[in-house]
Design a protein around this motif. Structure first.
Motif, short mmCIF file in Angstrom:
data_model
loop_
_atom_site.label_atom_id
_atom_site.label_comp_id
_atom_site.label_asym_id
_atom_site.label_seq_id
_atom_site.Cartn_x
_atom_site.Cartn_y
_atom_site.Cartn_z
N VAL A 42 6.46 71.01 57.23
CA VAL A 42 7.84 70.64 56.93
C VAL A 42 8.20 71.05 55.51
N ARG A 43 7.29 70.79 54.58
CA ARG A 43 7.54 71.16 53.18
C ARG A 43 7.70 72.67 53.03
N THR A 44 6.80 73.42 53.64
CA THR A 44 6.86 74.86 53.44
C THR A 44 8.01 75.51 54.19
N MET A 45 8.50 74.89 55.25
CA MET A 45 9.73 75.39 55.86
C MET A 45 10.88 75.27 54.86
N ALA A 46 10.93 74.14 54.16
CA ALA A 46 11.96 73.97 53.13
C ALA A 46 11.77 74.98 52.01
N VAL A 47 10.51 75.21 51.61
CA VAL A 47 10.23 76.19 50.55
C VAL A 47 10.69 77.57 50.98
N GLY A 48 10.43 77.94 52.24
CA GLY A 48 10.83 79.25 52.74
C GLY A 48 12.33 79.45 52.68
N ILE A 49 13.08 78.45 53.12
CA ILE A 49 14.54 78.56 53.08
C ILE A 49 15.03 78.60 51.64
N MET A 50 14.45 77.76 50.79
CA MET A 50 14.87 77.73 49.39
C MET A 50 14.60 79.07 48.72
N LEU A 51 13.46 79.68 49.03
CA LEU A 51 13.14 80.98 48.45
C LEU A 51 14.15 82.03 48.92
N ALA A 52 14.47 82.00 50.22
CA ALA A 52 15.44 82.96 50.75
C ALA A 52 16.81 82.75 50.13
N VAL A 53 17.23 81.48 50.01
CA VAL A 53 18.53 81.19 49.40
C VAL A 53 18.55 81.64 47.94
N ALA A 54 17.42 81.41 47.23
CA ALA A 54 17.34 81.82 45.82
C ALA A 54 17.49 83.34 45.68
N PHE A 55 16.83 84.10 46.55
CA PHE A 55 16.94 85.57 46.48
C PHE A 55 18.36 86.02 46.87
N VAL A 56 18.92 85.41 47.91
CA VAL A 56 20.28 85.77 48.31
C VAL A 56 21.27 85.42 47.21
N LEU A 57 21.08 84.27 46.58
CA LEU A 57 21.96 83.87 45.48
C LEU A 57 21.81 84.83 44.30
#
Length: 721
Positions: free
Chosen positions: A325-340
């Motif tokens: 669960v934690r790393t799913m959140a990390v994955g999305i956060m990383l993707a959002v950070a790169f997209v941002l």
């Protein structure tokens, strides 16, 4: 087009109206445009480095991690792995069956020998235990279970099954069937099925997304730019996850969610900036530097605040002590950070380089298209005249859809989420038919040797336990014994939780209960326990971010509260579909009678993040016009006129992306796509484009009021230009 040059600090602060504004993001945008070649070069280098790792993302990431760290069941798995030859919940259970031969016959014994030989070729496999009469052999003697112990962590055991399951299945023949089962095999088949479904859905969503973008922008160049931006963010995040996985295991589900979320949010952000840039080009003429600066100082500010809000919402999930669960959140956060990052650097550089060519390859109506939409201006005017009727109607619909959430049940997925032809499901159903309903969900009891007799007697008398195996002493002479307890019900049955609780309550203090079903129950309990905390953290942080962004406590509170409505309504619809089975035939699935256990925690964070994304877009635009006019009515109408079409188009893209997952055969991606798609649809139509602007009209000037003491402590943020 005028040449684009870098801004000096003196130029940035001059009063010349042709110059870019003095805002930080305005100066940043002008700098990106002025140094477009450098920006392109840096991003090319980043994409080459991270892109080299990206293709291995699905094979490199971890396949397990669905556990509650520190729980009793995890302790049992670790003890079993350390002291009992790897006979833990991570062990591979290879089912061998024949209608003709018996387990003690030469044909099946030969297959068992081949299984042991194959296990001996991989150091991740530990002790191999052949079928034992009375324990792992069916009453008729035609089915047996070979236990291949685990000598590695759960992620490595899933990889081991990935690599060897075809060889194990290939041992079938001459009337003998071989199926790898157990938790490690389950996650192997489960991840494979979901990965295939996610890829198919993504491939289907891209042309749909492009079509919507072309219709929204009326220009192929303007429509293609957000997609290229999103691809850059996805490639970077995929490579970043592979590298991060070298430091700490990252669930393969992280990339699955990241792909979907990054596509949706990346297009959202680009839509907002590109739309504003096209309007700025009309205002600024040939001065592309000023157009980019104006875009970044207004729309760019909203995008930055939206991105921070999304990251903060998802960060609350990190509180849950479950690696997957934690790393799913990390994955999305990383993707959002790169997209941002791409939105705030690569996009302004590209806009500055394209300039007026952003409208190239346009449809005829696009040349007449204005940033201020006449359609949504009229809708804003309608809301001005009938705010109470609109607000009441929206609330009635949302509350009605949210009511079913009261009866929502959650549990970890059953075997039914794996395709019927998956080897693990075939072996699971075979074991049940030959050895009893509870046979695939054997419980493990680890106890001190001096409590073995008492533990065995208590377990044998515990409700819901049909058989307890004799105590097996530890292989390394440590002071532990291991017993297996056979429950009477299917591992995913509601009664399993009561059986485990009763067993734990009755056993001596030193005895621990584990096994795959118990790990699911402990994880579900952790998710349930942390859910209120996650919700509270998300709401508080969401409110604070809106307060800082908008400088107005009332509208920040309203924006936060109404975001709960779309979330509750989405889960209410999810209960009707996935728990009660409405539309199950149409959508092609068999209902489990509950929602997957991670849905409330994880989907709440995702839905709230998306809802706040739209909230920031709408209210930032309204605040911009309130700062210009000082009139709340003008702010409401113009806010809707300038953001309505963007929110509508962005929501259409998100709904299209999410609903493509409804076509997936496995239940989890179907569940995910429909819940998120419904949430976005309800949020955009009933809240952002209806209820929230109506509440702006009802609250009037009070919506934007800031106490003087609060104004003194908040940072100064303005959206006007």
């Amino acid at each position: 087009m005028a040449p684009i040059t870098a801004l000096s600090d003196d130029e940035a602060t001059t009063s010349d109206p042709a110059d870019p504004p003095a805002g930080v993001l305005g100066r940043w945008g002008a700098t990106m445009a002025a140094h477009a070649r450098w920006v392109f070069g840096v991003w090319l280098l980043v994409l080459l480095v991270l892109g080299a790792a990206a293709p291995s993302v699905f094979s490199a990431l971890a396949g397990a991690g669905w556990q509650a760290d520190g729980s009793e069941s995890v302790q049992v798995r670790e003890l079993a792995q350390q002291h009992f030859g790897g006979n833990s919940s991570a062990a591979v259970h290879v089912v061998v069956h024949s209608e003709r031969d018996t387990v003690d016959g030469p044909a099946i014994r030969a297959v068992v020998g081949e299984i042991a030989a194959l296990a001996g070729t991989d150091s991740r496999f530990a002790q191999v235990v052949p079928p034992q009469p009375g324990m792992s052999v069916s009453p008729d003697g035609h089915t047996g279970i070979v236990i291949v112990g685990a000598a590695a962590d759960t992620d490595e055991m899933v990889r081991a099954v990935d690599e060897h399951k075809d060889a194990l299945i290939a041992l079938s023949g001459n009337g003998i069937e071989v199926y790898p089962t157990g938790a490690s095999a389950l996650w192997s088949d489960f991840n494979e099925a979901n990965h295939d479904a996610m890829i198919k859905a993504e491939l289907f969503s891209w042309p749909v997304t492009l079509t919507i973008m072309v219709l929204a922008f009326g220009s192929l160049v303007a429509a293609g730019l957000p997609l290229l931006l999103t691809i850059a963010g996805l490639v970077a995040s995929a490579g970043g996850l592979v590298l991060l996985n070298q430091v700490t295991p990252i669930s393969v589900w992280a990339m699955n969610f990241a792909m979907m979320f990054a596509l949706a949010l990346g297009i959202d952000y680009a839509l907002f900036l590109v739309s504003r840039f096209r309007d700025s080009v009309r205002e600024q003429g040939d001065d592309m530097r000023a157009a980019v600066a104006q875009t970044m100082d207004t729309a760019g500010k909203a995008v930055l605040l939206s991105g921070i809000t999304v990251l903060v919402s998802l960060s609350a999930v990190l509180l849950v002590p479950a690696p997957a669960v934690r790393t799913m959140a990390v994955g999305i956060m990383l993707a959002v950070a790169f997209v941002l990052a791409a939105t705030l650097t690569l996009l302004p550089a590209a806009l500055g380089a394209l300039g007026g060519r952003i409208n190239a390859v346009s449809l005829p109506y696009a040349r007449r298209q204005q940033h201020r939409s006449p359609v949504f201006a009229r809708w804003g005017g309608f809301l001005q005249r009938h705010p109470w009727a609109v607000a009441t109607g929206s609330l009635v619909v949302l509350v009605a859809l949210a009511i079913p959430v009261v009866g929502l049940k959650v549990a970890m997925p059953s075997i039914g989420v794996v395709p019927a032809d998956a080897p693990v499901r075939q072996g699971y159903e075979l074991v049940q038919s030959q050895m009893g309903e509870g046979a695939p969900g054997i419980l493990q009891i680890v106890a001190p040797a001096d409590e073995a007799r008492q533990a065995a007697a208590v377990a044998a008398q515990s409700p819901g336990i049909t058989m307890v195996t004799p105590a097996t002493p530890a292989a390394d002479d440590s002071d532990f014994v291991l017993m297996q307890a056979l429950p009477t019900v299917d591992p995913s049955a509601d009664q399993m939780a009561t059986i485990v609780d009763d067993l734990r309550d009755a056993l001596p203090d030193g005895a621990l209960v584990g096994g795959a079903p118990t790990e699911n129950l402990d994880l579900q309990q952790a998710l349930n326990d942390y859910f209120p905390l996650v919700v509270a953290v998300i709401l508080v942080l969401g409110f604070l971010l809106l307060l800082v962004s908008l400088q107005a406590p009332l509208i920040a509170l309203i924006g936060t509260v109404v975001s709960l409505l779309s979330t509750a309504a989405a889960f209410g619809v999810a209960k009707l579909i996935f728990q009660d089975g409405h539309l199950a035939d149409l959508l092609g699935f068999t209902p489990q009678g509950f929602l997957d256990g991670w849905a409330p925690v994880f989907f709440f964070a995702m839905i709230f993040a998306i809802a706040m994304d739209y909230t920031v877009f709408l209210l930032a635009t309204a605040k911009e016009h309130y700062e210009r006019s000082g009139d709340p009515s003008t702010a409401q109408v113009d806010g809707m006129a300038h953001s309505g079409r963007i929110i509508f188009a962005a929501a259409a893209v998100m709904v299209a992306v999410f609903f493509t997952f409804a076509l997936a055969e496995p239940l989890p991606p179907k569940e995910m796509g429909i819940i998120l798609g419904v949430a976005v649809l309800l949020d955009a139509v009933l809240i952002r484009l209806t209820l929230l602007p109506a509440l702006l009209r009802i609250t009037g000037r009070a919506a934007w009021w800031t106490p003087s003491w609060l104004r003194r402590i908040l940072p100064s943020i303005s959206f006007s230009h």
